[in-house]
Design an enzyme around this catalytic site. Structure first.
Site, PDB file in Angstrom:
ATOM      1  N   GLY A   1       0.845  -1.191   0.000  1.00 17.14           N
ATOM      2  CA  GLY A   1       0.000   0.000   0.000  1.00 17.14           C
ATOM      3  C   GLY A   1       0.875   1.234   0.000  1.00 17.14           C
ATOM      4  O   GLY A   1       2.001   1.222   0.480  1.00 17.14           O
ATOM      5  N   GLN A   2       0.351   2.304  -0.602  1.00 17.00           N
ATOM      6  CA  GLN A   2       1.141   3.505  -0.712  1.00 17.00           C
ATOM      7  C   GLN A   2       0.170   4.667  -0.765  1.00 17.00           C
ATOM      8  O   GLN A   2      -0.879   4.569  -1.398  1.00 17.00           O
ATOM      9  CB  GLN A   2       1.952   3.458  -2.010  1.00 17.00           C
ATOM     10  N   GLY A   3       0.498   5.739  -0.100  1.00 16.34           N
ATOM     11  CA  GLY A   3      -0.417   6.875  -0.154  1.00 16.34           C
ATOM     12  C   GLY A   3       0.225   8.078   0.469  1.00 16.34           C
ATOM     13  O   GLY A   3       1.437   8.097   0.689  1.00 16.34           O
ATOM     14  N   GLY A   4      -0.582   9.082   0.721  1.00 14.23           N
ATOM     15  CA  GLY A   4      -0.073  10.321   1.287  1.00 14.23           C
ATOM     16  C   GLY A   4       0.626  10.082   2.609  1.00 14.23           C
ATOM     17  O   GLY A   4       1.556  10.778   2.976  1.00 14.23           O
TER      18      GLY A   4
ATOM     19  N   GLY B   1       2.362   7.417   3.585  1.00 12.99           N
ATOM     20  CA  GLY B   1       3.611   6.691   3.557  1.00 12.99           C
ATOM     21  C   GLY B   1       3.463   5.376   2.821  1.00 12.99           C
ATOM     22  O   GLY B   1       2.631   5.250   1.927  1.00 12.99           O
TER      23      GLY B   1
ATOM     24  N   VAL C   1       3.209   1.013   3.034  1.00  7.36           N
ATOM     25  CA  VAL C   1       2.967  -0.166   3.868  1.00  7.36           C
ATOM     26  C   VAL C   1       3.611  -1.381   3.206  1.00  7.36           C
ATOM     27  O   VAL C   1       3.395  -1.641   2.027  1.00  7.36           O
ATOM     28  CB  VAL C   1       1.462  -0.422   4.068  1.00  7.36           C
TER      29      VAL C   1
ATOM     30  N   LYS D   1       4.114  -0.229   8.573  1.00  7.10           N
ATOM     31  CA  LYS D   1       3.806   1.091   8.004  1.00  7.10           C
ATOM     32  C   LYS D   1       4.977   2.029   8.243  1.00  7.10           C
ATOM     33  O   LYS D   1       5.435   2.194   9.370  1.00  7.10           O
ATOM     34  CB  LYS D   1       2.545   1.637   8.687  1.00  7.10           C
TER      35      LYS D   1
ATOM     36  N   ASP E   1     -11.045   9.552  10.190  1.00  8.62           N
ATOM     37  CA  ASP E   1     -10.801   9.295   8.764  1.00  8.62           C
ATOM     38  C   ASP E   1     -11.414   7.955   8.370  1.00  8.62           C
ATOM     39  O   ASP E   1     -10.752   7.100   7.777  1.00  8.62           O
ATOM     40  CB  ASP E   1      -9.304   9.334   8.462  1.00  8.62           C
TER      41      ASP E   1
END
Ligand SMILES: *[C@@H]1O[C@H](CO)[C@@H](O)[C@H](O)[C@H]1NC(C)=O
Ligand SMILES: *[C@@H]1O[C@H](CO)[C@@H](O)[C@H](O)[C@H]1NC(C)=O
Ligand SMILES: *[C@@H]1O[C@H](CO)[C@@H](O)[C@H](O)[C@H]1NC(C)=O
Ligand SMILES: *[C@@H]1O[C@H](CO)[C@@H](O)[C@H](O)[C@H]1NC(C)=O
Ligand SMILES: *[C@@H]1O[C@H](CO)[C@@H](O)[C@H](O)[C@H]1NC(C)=O
Ligand SMILES: *[C@@H]1O[C@H](CO)[C@@H](O)[C@H](O)[C@H]1NC(C)=O
Ligand SMILES: *[C@@H]1O[C@H](CO)[C@@H](O)[C@H](O)[C@H]1NC(C)=O
Ligand SMILES: *[C@@H]1O[C@H](CO)[C@@H](O)[C@H](O)[C@H]1NC(C)=O
Ligand SMILES: *[C@@H]1O[C@H](CO)[C@@H](O)[C@H](O)[C@H]1NC(C)=O
Ligand SMILES: *[C@@H]1O[C@H](CO)[C@@H](O)[C@H](O)[C@H]1NC(C)=O
Ligand SMILES: *[C@@H]1O[C@H](CO)[C@@H](O)[C@H](O)[C@H]1NC(C)=O
Ligand SMILES: *[C@@H]1O[C@H](CO)[C@@H](O)[C@H](O)[C@H]1NC(C)=O
Length: 744
Positions: free
Chosen positions: A449-452, A454, A456, A470, A567
């Site tokens: 996983g990747q996002g704003g 960082g 995973v 993470k 969130d």
């Protein structure tokens, strides 16, 4: 001292939890529904796929004998799987419902132009014990030269009366027959009067099919479960291949002239055992049924091990004690108490069940800790200077230790050490070496996983446990605060629907969090992917909704001040292989609402999920989580994304589109087709109405999470309240659609 040894010592128990929460949770956090016997001792309770609850049973002594062998069942194992038949009949049983229904397959009556085809113009429904369920079935006649009649007995005013129903179907040409229309042209139907039983069904032709034999050579008649039948032109000929069709019968204990009241007068023949209630059949004088009292479960007809006490305290999901561990079970119910420092409020149930005894002291304490986390920078500085001194004393200056310090390791350590005694599980501090090994040196192929926030990684620990690691992207004070925040919050919660934090690594510049690995991806992925979405049927969606609500309700109520996730969205709801929902990503979470003076400088939520009140107050509260959860509910109902610019104007925002559809009573138009079927339409409406209440523009008008969780659980229980799995409802939906029977 080498750092490794020091870090080893840091495998400390996070006991922070004991400040706010109840006693530590037990290892067996949830227990599966208790198994209870359904058949008499020594009797077989299944035949093939059919579960056989007493008073039904196979073989002498295993069923309730009211004469005529009424509840006896013959299991014929020359079929594979074996088939259950009503004793002395050729009627197959497919399901026995404890609510007094019996699903069976029964022959159809037929008469053909060419009598060599095997005429059987009569079908025998003369079952003295079982009436045909009036609401679920209808009488159907099919053919173009067809007269159908059923003759039976109705018990009325304490007397048996003969009663006849009939229907006639004719047509001169095939063109007169219309698909889906069963109103006398090729197909006729009649409804069944109350309490009709012991029926003979007969089908005849008036002119022996002479004028219609080319397209309708036979006449057919049958009783059939309404939901299983829709008329097509083809049925004029293709029923030749059909032998039996589904039908719903009613069953009850006692004669037609018996009621609960008369049955109780002779206790030696009264069928309801200890801890039960008695229920009269439709109207009166159709016999009675038994059911377990509230707080009990089991088979109400069994003498010794029938209705047994439900241990609500073992099933944490459905005891409503504020503190799940302060629950006391007793016969037929349970009550709640409160941990030290709390005092009971009312019956101890619900979120207001326990209130702090010394409010002031409590608030002060809460204040200190909230400040500790919220004003993370200050706390960090303070603790860091403290830890700097400690470290200077020890003359440890390696880079790792610096990172450890900067990353708030000592804050954690201090917090942890402060409350050693009671703790439910431990948060481990991992070494960077261990995590490198687990992830093949943070290899790109391990990224899941990747996002704003960082990246995973998926990792595998030496003990073969799979973990998700993470790694935050940037390193600034804000993020360290979030990091500590997440550690502190997650180490406080221990809930089966919240992703477990196993530990963290503080030796790197960028702090690492180690979670249990949830192997089935995010809810977002499951709804987005067409194939996957078809796998998650409505029952599973309801389960996910209920469990997510449960987790949020826990976060909002189990800790004080409440934990606000801030969130909630489908990408933050993970699923395991059993589709158990696990709420994750607490990076944005806070303990308690912010003070007026401390409004957030950073918009935390995600587009499409963000509480509209945020734009006025710049605060996210519990009710903001409720709003976001409402959006998730709508996604589960519609399968649509919360925001999509490819949709037409007015439909870009899903919540907006949903609310306007609800207002205009057009709910059915926006529900995802594949989740809709006759059986669950009421439930879908109820969930939609819950979602509507979550999406209220005014936060204070939104339901509290506890309430939502309870409602969703109630719906799940109601739909599961069956001994036997219900039939595959998906197959029925097209029929229903075409009949336009869906209530709007
Ligand atoms: C309690 O919850 C379990 C599983 O969630 C469910 O199977 C059971 O029927 C519930 N029992 C009651 C009495 O609500
Ligand atoms: C119950 O009956 C089924 C089917 O006839 C059979 O397969 C099974 O072995 C029986 N079980 C017991 C405990 O007798
Ligand atoms: C079981 O079914 C077979 C096939 O229909 C039949 O021949 C046999 O007599 C049945 N056995 C019993 C015990 O009813
Ligand atoms: C017919 O079956 C339905 C459920 O399928 C049930 O609700 C209803 O009470 C039954 N009718 C009678 C007369 O028992
Ligand atoms: C049904 O048919 C049987 C056999 O033909 C007959 O004995 C019985 O009286 C009939 N029952 C009714 C209600 O007509
Ligand atoms: C009726 O349904 C059959 C399928 O069963 C289809 O082949 C036929 O075209 C339909 N007729 C009309 C008039 O819709
Ligand atoms: C009626 O015909 C349709 C279309 O061929 C078929 O799908 C359906 O199973 C038939 N109905 C019955 C009761 O056999
Ligand atoms: C119930 O009906 C049966 C016959 O159907 C009769 O023999 C019996 O006396 C009746 N019992 C009562 C309590 O009315
Ligand atoms: C009570 O029921 C038993 C068992 O069915 C029966 O033998 C007895 O005659 C009944 N007594 C009365 C007073 O009806
Ligand atoms: C059934 O009996 C109960 C109590 O004897 C009575 O209150 C009720 O009105 C009756 N219902 C019908 C439909 O006769
Ligand atoms: C019902 O409960 C009572 C008291 O708990 C007990 O004495 C009696 O034996 C029970 N009856 C049955 C049929 O289990
Ligand atoms: C809860 O139930 C237990 C056992 O029945 C009893 O001793 C206790 O007093 C009850 N507590 C409350 C608060 O009702």
């Amino acid at each position: 001292m080498p750092p490794q040894i020091l870090l080893g010592q840091l495998m400390i128990r996070v006991a922070f939890v004991s400040l706010f929460l109840s006693k530590p949770a037990h290892a067996s956090f949830s227990s599966p529904a208790t198994k209870f016997p359904i058949a008499k001792r020594g009797c077989n309770d299944t035949c093939g796929d059919v579960k056989i609850p007493y008073p039904f049973g196979i073989g002498q002594g295993c069923y309730l004998d009211e004469g005529l062998g009424s509840f006896g069942i013959t299991c014929n194992s020359s079929y594979n799987p074996p088939k259950a038949f009503l004793k002395d009949t050729k009627i197959d049983i497919t399901e026995i419902s404890p609510q007094g229904q019996l699903n069976v397959l029964q022959f159809i009556a037929r008469e053909c132009y060419d009598h060599t085809l095997g005429d059987e113009p009569r079908a025998d429904y003369s079952l003295p014990k079982f009436a045909i369920n009036r609401t679920s079935n209808k009488l159907i006649g099919i053919g173009c030269d067809t007269s159908t009649y059923a003759e039976g007995i109705r018990f009325q005013g304490h007397k048996n009366m003969k009663h006849k129903i009939r229907c006639i179907s004719t047509c001169d040409t095939p063109n007169a027959v219309i698909n889906g229309s069963c109103s006398g042209s090729g197909c006729c139907q009649a409804s069944i009067p109350k309490g009709m039983k012991i029926l003979n069904l007969t089908v005849r032709s008036v002119e022996n099919h002479i004028f219609v034999r080319n397209f309708s050579p036979c006449s057919y008649a049958f009783f059939i479960q309404k939901s299983e039948f829709n008329f097509y032109f083809d049925n004029l000929t293709n029923l030749e291949r059909t032998e039996k069709l589904p039908l719903v019968l009613n069953w009850a204990i006692g004669d037609e002239n018996q009621t609960c009241e008369t049955a109780k007068q002779n206790l030696s023949s009264y069928a309801c055992q200890n801890n039960t209630i008695c229920i009269n059949g439709e109207g009166n004088y159709t016999g009675y049924r038994c059911s377990c009292k509230e707080g009990y479960q089991g088979n109400p007809y069994l003498t010794n091990n029938g209705c047994q006490d439900i241990n609500e305290c073992q099933m944490k999901e459905n005891n409503s004690c504020k503190f799940k561990d302060f629950c006391h079970n007793f016969e037929g119910g349970y009550n709640c108490s409160c941990p030290e420092g709390y005092t009971i409020n009312g019956d101890g149930k619900g979120s207001e069940g326990c209130i702090p005894r010394h409010k002031k002291h409590h608030q002060l304490l809460a204040g200190i800790i909230t400040a500790g986390i919220m004003a993370g920078n200050v706390a960090l500085l303070a603790f860091c200077s403290w830890c700097y001194n400690v470290y200077k004393k020890r003359k440890m200056t390696t880079l790792r230790e610096k990172f450890f310090r900067d990353n708030g390791g000592l804050i954690l350590q201090k917090k942890i050490k402060g409350q050693e005694e009671s703790s439910s599980y431990t948060t481990k501090i991992f070494s960077i070496e261990g995590l490198k090994k687990a992830t093949n040196n943070f290899h790109d192929s391990k990224i899941i996983g990747q996002g704003g926030f960082g990246i995973v990684y998926k990792g595998c620990l030496p003990d073969k446990r799979e973990v998700a690691i993470k790694k935050s992207k940037l390193i600034n004070h804000n993020q360290i605060e979030q990091f500590i925040n997440e550690v502190v919050i997650l180490s406080q919660v221990n809930h089966k629907n919240v992703v477990k934090l196993l530990g963290c690594c503080l030796e790197t510049e960028v702090p690492l969090l180690v979670y249990e690995f949830i192997n089935n991806g995010t809810l977002f992925k499951h709804l987005d992917d067409k194939h996957m979405a078809s796998e998650i049927c409505w029952d599973i969606r309801l389960k996910i909704a209920a469990e997510t609500a449960e987790a949020l309700s826990y976060l909002h109520s189990a800790a004080s001040p409440p934990i606000i996730h801030r969130d909630i969205k489908t990408t933050n709801i993970l699923l395991d292989k059993n589709y158990t929902a696990r709420v994750s990503d607490f990076g944005a979470s806070r303990l308690g609402p912010l003070d007026d003076t401390q409004f957030s400088t950073m918009v935390q939520g995600t587009r499409g999920y963000l509480d509209p009140e945020f734009f006025q107050t710049f605060q996210l509260t519990e009710k903001s989580d409720v709003y976001s959860f409402g959006v998730v509910l709508v996604e589960l109902l519609t399968g649509k994304k919360p925001v999509c610019f490819e949709r037409s104007e007015g439909e870009i925002s899903l919540s907006h589109h949903f609310l306007s559809s609800m207002k205009e009573n057009r709910l059915l138009e926006i529900l995802e087709d594949r989740i809709v079927c006759e059986g669950n339409i009421e439930q879908l409406k109820q969930v939609a109405s819950l979602a509507e209440q979550c999406l209220n523009v005014k936060g204070e008008d939104r339901l509290p999470m506890q309430h939502i969780a309870m409602e969703l659980m109630g719906l799940r229980i109601a739909s599961k309240h069956n001994w036997v799995q219900s039939a595959n409802v998906e197959e029925l939906s097209p029929l229903i659609d075409q009949q336009n029977q869906m209530p709007v």
